[in-house]
Scaffold this active site. Structure first.
Site, mmCIF file in Angstrom:
data_model
loop_
_atom_site.group_PDB
_atom_site.id
_atom_site.type_symbol
_atom_site.label_atom_id
_atom_site.label_comp_id
_atom_site.label_asym_id
_atom_site.label_seq_id
_atom_site.Cartn_x
_atom_site.Cartn_y
_atom_site.Cartn_z
ATOM 1 N N ARG A 1 0.845 -1.072 0.005
ATOM 2 C CA ARG A 1 -0.071 0.078 0.003
ATOM 3 C C ARG A 1 0.892 1.183 0.069
ATOM 4 O O ARG A 1 1.739 1.355 0.780
ATOM 5 C CB ARG A 1 -0.998 0.003 1.316
ATOM 6 N N TYR B 1 -2.563 11.990 6.604
ATOM 7 C CA TYR B 1 -2.988 10.726 7.253
ATOM 8 C C TYR B 1 -2.133 9.706 6.872
ATOM 9 O O TYR B 1 -1.820 9.355 5.792
ATOM 10 C CB TYR B 1 -4.440 10.369 7.037
ATOM 11 N N ASP C 1 -4.810 3.796 0.172
ATOM 12 C CA ASP C 1 -5.913 4.229 1.233
ATOM 13 C C ASP C 1 -5.918 5.703 1.383
ATOM 14 O O ASP C 1 -5.271 6.381 1.307
ATOM 15 C CB ASP C 1 -5.454 3.598 2.541
ATOM 16 N N HIS D 1 -8.340 6.880 2.984
ATOM 17 C CA HIS D 1 -9.071 7.539 4.389
ATOM 18 C C HIS D 1 -10.364 8.416 4.215
ATOM 19 O O HIS D 1 -10.364 9.102 5.360
ATOM 20 C CB HIS D 1 -7.943 8.019 5.291
ATOM 21 N N GLU E 1 -8.727 1.870 -1.335
ATOM 22 C CA GLU E 1 -9.503 1.525 -0.100
ATOM 23 C C GLU E 1 -10.129 2.901 0.459
ATOM 24 O O GLU E 1 -9.521 3.875 0.402
ATOM 25 C CB GLU E 1 -8.334 1.294 1.119
ATOM 26 N N GLU F 1 -13.609 -1.016 7.060
ATOM 27 C CA GLU F 1 -12.960 -1.238 8.141
ATOM 28 C C GLU F 1 -13.566 -0.675 9.498
ATOM 29 O O GLU F 1 -13.205 -0.968 10.705
ATOM 30 C CB GLU F 1 -11.524 -0.719 8.209
ATOM 31 N N ARG G 1 -13.771 -4.918 4.178
ATOM 32 C CA ARG G 1 -12.506 -4.943 4.829
ATOM 33 C C ARG G 1 -12.950 -4.856 6.714
ATOM 34 O O ARG G 1 -12.269 -4.481 7.326
ATOM 35 C CB ARG G 1 -11.866 -3.831 4.696
ATOM 36 N N GLU H 1 -4.568 -7.044 5.680
ATOM 37 C CA GLU H 1 -3.616 -5.881 5.926
ATOM 38 C C GLU H 1 -2.756 -6.506 6.839
ATOM 39 O O GLU H 1 -3.079 -6.877 7.831
ATOM 40 C CB GLU H 1 -4.445 -4.612 5.971
ATOM 41 N N TRP I 1 -15.664 14.018 4.323
ATOM 42 C CA TRP I 1 -16.974 13.730 3.966
ATOM 43 C C TRP I 1 -17.015 12.583 2.906
ATOM 44 O O TRP I 1 -17.610 12.572 1.841
ATOM 45 C CB TRP I 1 -17.619 15.018 3.477
HETATM 46 O O1 KDG Z 1 -7.694 1.834 12.886
HETATM 47 C C1 KDG Z 1 -7.468 3.241 12.547
HETATM 48 C C2 KDG Z 1 -6.247 3.389 12.114
HETATM 49 O O2 KDG Z 1 -5.169 3.007 12.761
HETATM 50 C C3 KDG Z 1 -5.960 3.816 10.588
HETATM 51 O O3 KDG Z 1 -4.779 4.054 10.202
HETATM 52 C C4 KDG Z 1 -6.344 2.536 9.913
HETATM 53 O O4 KDG Z 1 -6.932 3.031 7.632
HETATM 54 C C5 KDG Z 1 -6.308 2.172 8.408
HETATM 55 C C6 KDG Z 1 -5.745 1.210 7.954
HETATM 56 O O5 KDG Z 1 -6.160 0.802 6.739
HETATM 57 O O6 KDG Z 1 -5.293 0.396 8.688
HETATM 58 MG MG MG Z 2 -7.630 2.121 5.863
#
Ligand code: KDG
Ligand code: MG
Length: 405
Positions: free
Chosen positions: A147, A159, A212, A214, A238, A264, A285, A341, A405
């Site tokens: 990733r 992030y 990802d 986020h 993701e 997640e 996930r 993951e 959002w």
């Molecule tokens: O669990 C929340 C966070 O740790 C975050 O970084 C998780 O997006 C995340 C991932 O894919 O592990």
């Molecule tokens: Mg994630």
């Protein structure tokens, strides 16, 4: 197998973990993970005040009935706190049943569908070159799926990535109030295609790449991103957009064929239902700790299989090795498992507290063959690492507006 005692531990060997231990009258015990990052003590109270007293004296073999009792028997259903509490009880009961049967949990689920579990790992860099250097290091260690996350030029912190090259996850257990990060969709789009173009040039076509977002993009922005990245052949994108309104994914899917993964933060099969039955995602996930344990994740996996959706369980640093072990048993069994993951087995302190014999070899993890889940918890070691309040970051736009959002 009468439940005699249920203990709830909170420790911070680098990150906070909430661990449940169910002890039966013959002294056998089972373990479960109830960690909800930034809300740990809420789950502890939910468990100790509202769950534990209702379970003492029950038969630990009745996993299904206990799950239904805690979920359907409660007037206030669902949500991360209650589902993490149910999840931890459920994992501990599967651990106990495996120990009683003398079998690893994957055998109770139906046996092996594969010999090992393929992983995706994180390359987080301060710029594109740093990210790709880290990816090369991981490929040299045998990992087959990476990733890629890179800091965004012009934004102080992104992030998953720190501009000063510190390990982002090192800070995870030490943020007594949420740190603030800044987001700019425009600056992100100026960087992101270059990351994947250079990645394919430098890493070649033989490696699986992932990314990802986020949840930082609106649905139409995700559609645009998907179209932009299609030619770089990602395994999946993701959490590109939130699915609080799951119809958002109709918009995305109408525009791009990039494989999509989400879930997640999902807490139940109901959160997954629309996305899966409309074939709007390719990977689900959901995590054992946050979606109701092994019992719930097994149902989600079976439901997903009908619609050609694979599983790709969350494996962030704030899920304990007990959760990883639960995922490993599900991943070893589920016919429609996709990828896990993985952020390693944790630092030395974590490995003192949680012991197991899961084995990492050439980009894959191999499940424990020990009866139950195959993880143990050292209570004395855990007591050396007291809980520290800590939060994930919050995100604002450059003008100060709260984002996501
Ligand atoms: O669990 C929340 C966070 O740790 C975050 O970084 C998780 O997006 C995340 C991932 O894919 O592990
Ligand atoms: Mg994630």
């Amino acid at each position: 197998m009468k439940i005699e005692d249920i203990k709830v531990f909170v420790c911070c060997p680098g990150r906070n973990f909430v661990t449940v231990k169910i002890v039966t009258e013959d002294g056998t015990y089972g373990l479960g993970d109830a960690t909800v990052n930034g809300r740990e003590m809420a789950v502890v109270t939910y468990l100790t005040e509202h769950v534990v007293p209702c379970l003492i004296g029950r038969d630990a073999h009745m996993i299904e009935d206990i799950w239904q009792y805690l979920y359907r028997g409660a007037y206030w259903r669902g949500g991360p706190i209650s589902m993490a509490a149910i999840a931890a009880i459920d994992m501990a009961l599967w651990d106990l049943k495996g120990k009683a049967a003398g079998l690893p949990v994957y055998q109770l689920l139906g046996g092996k569908s594969r010999h090992g579990v393929t992983l995706y790992v994180h390359a987080n860099g301060a710029d594109v070159d740093d990210t790709l250097g880290k990816a090369e290091g991981l490929i040299n260690q045998g990992f087959k799926a990476i990733r890629l996350q890179s800091a965004i030029p012009g934004l102080p912190v992104t992030y998953g990535v720190l501009g000063d090259k510190k390990d982002y996850y090192d800070l995870q257990g030490n943020r007594p109030v949420p740190p603030e990060e800044t987001w700019s969709t425009q600056k992100y789009f100026a960087m992101i295609e270059g990351l994947f173009k250079q990645a394919r040039d430098r890493l070649g076509d033989g490696i699986c790449l992932l990314h990802d977002v986020h949840n930082r993009l609106t649905p139409i922005e995700t559609a645009r991103l998907g179209k932009l990245l299609e030619k770089y052949d990602l395994l999946f994108l993701e959490d590109a957009s939130l699915a609080e309104n799951p119809q958002s994914y109709d918009v995305i899917r109408n525009h791009t064929t990039i494989p999509l993964a989400i879930g997640e933060t999902f807490n139940s099969v109901w959160d997954c239902k629309y996305l899966i039955e409309n074939q709007l995602i390719d990977f689900i996930r959901a995590a054992a700790t946050h979606a109701g344990g092994i019992t719930a994740l097994r149902r989600i996996a079976d439901f997903a299989a009908i619609y050609n959706v694979k599983t790709a369980p969350h494996g962030a640093p704030d899920l304990s090795p007990v959760c990883l072990a639960a995922h490993m048993h599900l991943n070893t069994w589920a016919p429609n498992f996709g990828i896990q993951e993985f952020v390693g087995f944790g630092n030395d302190d974590m490995q003192r507290v949680f012991t197991h014999d899961m084995r990492l070899d050439d980009g894959m993890v191999y499940v424990s063959e020990a009866p139950g889940l195959g993880v143990d918890f050292d209570e004395d070691a855990a007591n050396e690492y007291p809980y520290k309040r800590s939060y994930l970051p919050v995100s604002r736009l450059e003008d100060g507006t709260m984002w996501n959002w």
